[in-house]
Design an enzyme around this catalytic site. Structure first.
Site, mmCIF file in Angstrom:
data_model
loop_
_atom_site.group_PDB
_atom_site.id
_atom_site.type_symbol
_atom_site.label_atom_id
_atom_site.label_comp_id
_atom_site.label_asym_id
_atom_site.label_seq_id
_atom_site.Cartn_x
_atom_site.Cartn_y
_atom_site.Cartn_z
ATOM 1 N N TYR A 1 -56.388 -20.383 -47.715
ATOM 2 C CA TYR A 1 -56.172 -20.198 -49.181
ATOM 3 C C TYR A 1 -54.583 -19.885 -49.659
ATOM 4 C CZ TYR A 1 -61.006 -18.632 -48.168
ATOM 5 O OH TYR A 1 -62.159 -18.429 -47.794
ATOM 6 N N CYS B 1 -51.033 -22.287 -31.726
ATOM 7 C CA CYS B 1 -50.364 -23.667 -31.809
ATOM 8 C C CYS B 1 -50.498 -24.575 -32.791
ATOM 9 C CB CYS B 1 -50.878 -24.448 -30.415
ATOM 10 S SG CYS B 1 -50.290 -23.163 -28.979
HETATM 11 N N1 LLP Z 1 -71.886 -12.658 -54.411
HETATM 12 C C1 LLP Z 1 -71.865 -14.026 -53.961
HETATM 13 C C2 LLP Z 1 -73.326 -14.510 -54.447
HETATM 14 C C3 LLP Z 1 -70.662 -14.424 -53.500
HETATM 15 O O1 LLP Z 1 -70.903 -15.722 -53.151
HETATM 16 C C4 LLP Z 1 -69.712 -13.857 -53.001
HETATM 17 C C5 LLP Z 1 -68.380 -14.205 -52.531
HETATM 18 C C6 LLP Z 1 -69.582 -12.351 -53.700
HETATM 19 C C7 LLP Z 1 -70.827 -11.735 -54.163
HETATM 20 C C8 LLP Z 1 -68.512 -11.324 -53.553
HETATM 21 O O2 LLP Z 1 -67.560 -11.709 -54.152
HETATM 22 P P1 LLP Z 1 -66.035 -10.718 -54.365
HETATM 23 O O3 LLP Z 1 -66.500 -9.655 -54.968
HETATM 24 O O4 LLP Z 1 -65.567 -10.403 -53.014
HETATM 25 O O5 LLP Z 1 -65.091 -11.731 -54.851
HETATM 26 N N2 LLP Z 1 -63.085 -16.023 -48.286
HETATM 27 C C9 LLP Z 1 -62.712 -15.951 -49.511
HETATM 28 C C10 LLP Z 1 -63.732 -15.263 -50.468
HETATM 29 C C11 LLP Z 1 -65.064 -16.123 -50.448
HETATM 30 C C12 LLP Z 1 -66.028 -15.419 -51.639
HETATM 31 C C13 LLP Z 1 -67.405 -16.194 -51.541
HETATM 32 N N3 LLP Z 1 -68.387 -15.364 -52.001
HETATM 33 C C14 LLP Z 1 -61.507 -15.490 -49.355
HETATM 34 O O6 LLP Z 1 -61.064 -14.842 -48.405
HETATM 35 O O7 LLP Z 1 -60.741 -15.365 -50.454
#
Ligand code: LLP
Length: 424
Positions: A322, A348
């Site tokens: 990202y 790599c």
């Molecule tokens: N609820 C649902 C239905 C979600 O899909 C997500 C995150 C959350 C809650 C929690 O969201 P948060 O509060 O953490 O923003 N891997 C990515 C982030 C993907 C988030 C996906 N859904 C990153 O490293 O930025």
């Protein structure tokens, strides 16, 4: 605020010097702070509790952000529920002591088997994301002789977030039922004896720093609630998702939990619904660091300087995936004018670059550094790419620490593969 601070020039996790952890656990390693996790949970809970219409709201930690059982148990002890998106996450939440009636099951592609598992486990609610899924859930629930509580996840056509890949509420995104289809689908669910529609849900993206898109989505849910009620349908719960951003040092300022709660209270005031929230990053990101050692400094004649670390994109993929910013800090404070480094790992491919031209004080081979803000979407997204052992995790609590996921041994890693008879 977090509990990773310098004392006498040495970076500590609570009362534990990170140098000590590097010596005992090795590097790379994730290090989490109990006091920071609990502080973040309490700040959000207290911000919500300050508003009459949000009293008793469920805070369901998004397990995908950090699914280590010790982290989940830390939050469960505070009263946190769990937002889950797979059978595996439900199993983790239960194993960590989250009561089933505080577990929400979300996700666009739950299998019949997972739906049956969630029903048998007695989760609080299943968030349904499409008409096709509602039909499958009705069939699975009928077979089980159950009538689970469901919320319909609405796609509000409001996308937001820190990167296109983590925006989930946009019209073209795969998530949720479009608002104009959701009313009819809710009525269809209400007509089935096999599910009990209890409310609506949304989650529009992650690392959202501005409240306006969240407010627009919440207002849409509130309006839909009134419309459904005017049709004689019951709506008792609104699940407002997660998504609130955190300050990654050096990055953008973000709305505070207090502002977020106040905005939400303005929207829900007088609506008489039970609210739920699904924060992931907000609770976990700044409660963890990735600790790494400098393998070497590669200096080129053209002046380019690479800081080659023993952590790589397989351990922390967010910068590669990202273009995410994570601050890098030396574990032992160093004097000297900052100089620009390209910070890379040993994997790599060029994507294994954490930062380019990042100013850091003079560093040398063997020095320790941390990536801050690594407690959410860090270890959970790690892999063994390049046959690098899965990065271990350590939980600190005041003066004590525990390895809460050990680094696998070479024997364990190799033993997972099997060479068929005909190749032996
Ligand atoms: N609820 C649902 C239905 C979600 O899909 C997500 C995150 C959350 C809650 C929690 O969201 P948060 O509060 O953490 O923003 N891997 C990515 C982030 C993907 C988030 C996906 N859904 C990153 O490293 O930025």
């Amino acid at each position: 605020m977090d509990h990773f601070q310098y004392r006498d020039g040495a970076l500590h996790a609570e009362d534990v010097p990170l140098e000590t952890l590097a010596a005992t656990v090795g590097t790379p390693a994730y290090v989490y702070s109990t006091a920071t996790l609990t502080r973040h949970y309490r700040v959000l809970r207290d911000a919500l509790e300050a508003h009459a219409c949000l009293k008793g709201a469920l805070v369901a930690f998004a397990v995908k952000a950090n699914s280590n059982l010790a982290v989940l148990a830390t939050l469960a002890r505070e009263g946190s529920g769990a937002d889950t998106v797979s059978e595996g996450e439900i199993r983790r939440a239960l194993a960590a002591g989250v009561p089933a009636d505080r577990i929400i099951f979300s996700g666009v592609g739950k299998t019949d088997g997972e739906l049956a598992f969630a029903i048998a486990a007695g989760v609080r609610q299943i968030n349904v994301e499409s008409a096709a899924e509602l039909d499958r859930l009705i069939a699975v629930a009928a077979a089980a002789g159950a009538a689970p509580a469901v919320a319909l996840r609405v796609n509000p056509k409001v996308g937001a977030g820190g990167h296109a890949k983590i925006t989930t509420g946009g019209e073209g995104d795969k998530f949720g039922v479009p608002a104009d289809e959701a009313l009819a689908l809710y009525a269809r669910a209400a007509a089935s004896p096999h599910v009990v529609p209890v409310g609506l849900a949304c989650h529009i993206g992650s690392q959202i720093t501005d409240l306006a898109p969240l407010e627009a989505a919440f207002r849409l849910l509130a309006d839909m609630t009134r419309t459904l009620r005017s049709q004689g349908l019951e709506v008792t719960r609104l699940d407002l998702g997660g998504g609130l951003g955190v300050p990654y040092s050096g990055g953008a300022q973000t709305a505070s939990p207090a502002d977020y709660a106040a905005m939400t209270a303005r929207v829900l005031d007088g609506l008489e619904v039970e609210a739920a929230f699904e924060p992931g990053r907000l609770l976990a990101a700044n409660a963890g660091v990735l600790l790494s050692r400098v393998i070497q400094i590669t200096e080129r004649a053209d002046g380019r300087r690479f800081l080659v670390l023993d952590a790589a994109m397989n351990d922390l993929v967010r910068p590669a995936m990202y273009d995410a910013f994570h601050e890098v800090k030396p574990v032992v404070a160093r004097d000297g004018d900052p100089r620009p480094y390209d910070i890379v790992g040993p994997v790599c491919e060029t994507g294994d670059t954490f930062a380019r031209g990042r100013p850091l004080p003079p560093l040398a081979a063997g020095d320790l550094v941390v990536f801050t803000g690594a407690g959410a979407y860090g270890a959970v997204m790690s892999s063994e790419y390049n046959t690098r052992p899965l990065v271990p995790e350590v939980l600190v609590d005041g003066p004590r620490h525990a390895v809460v996921r050990p680094r696998p041994t070479w024997a364990e890693m190799l033993a997972r593969d099997h060479v068929p008879e005909w190749l032996r």
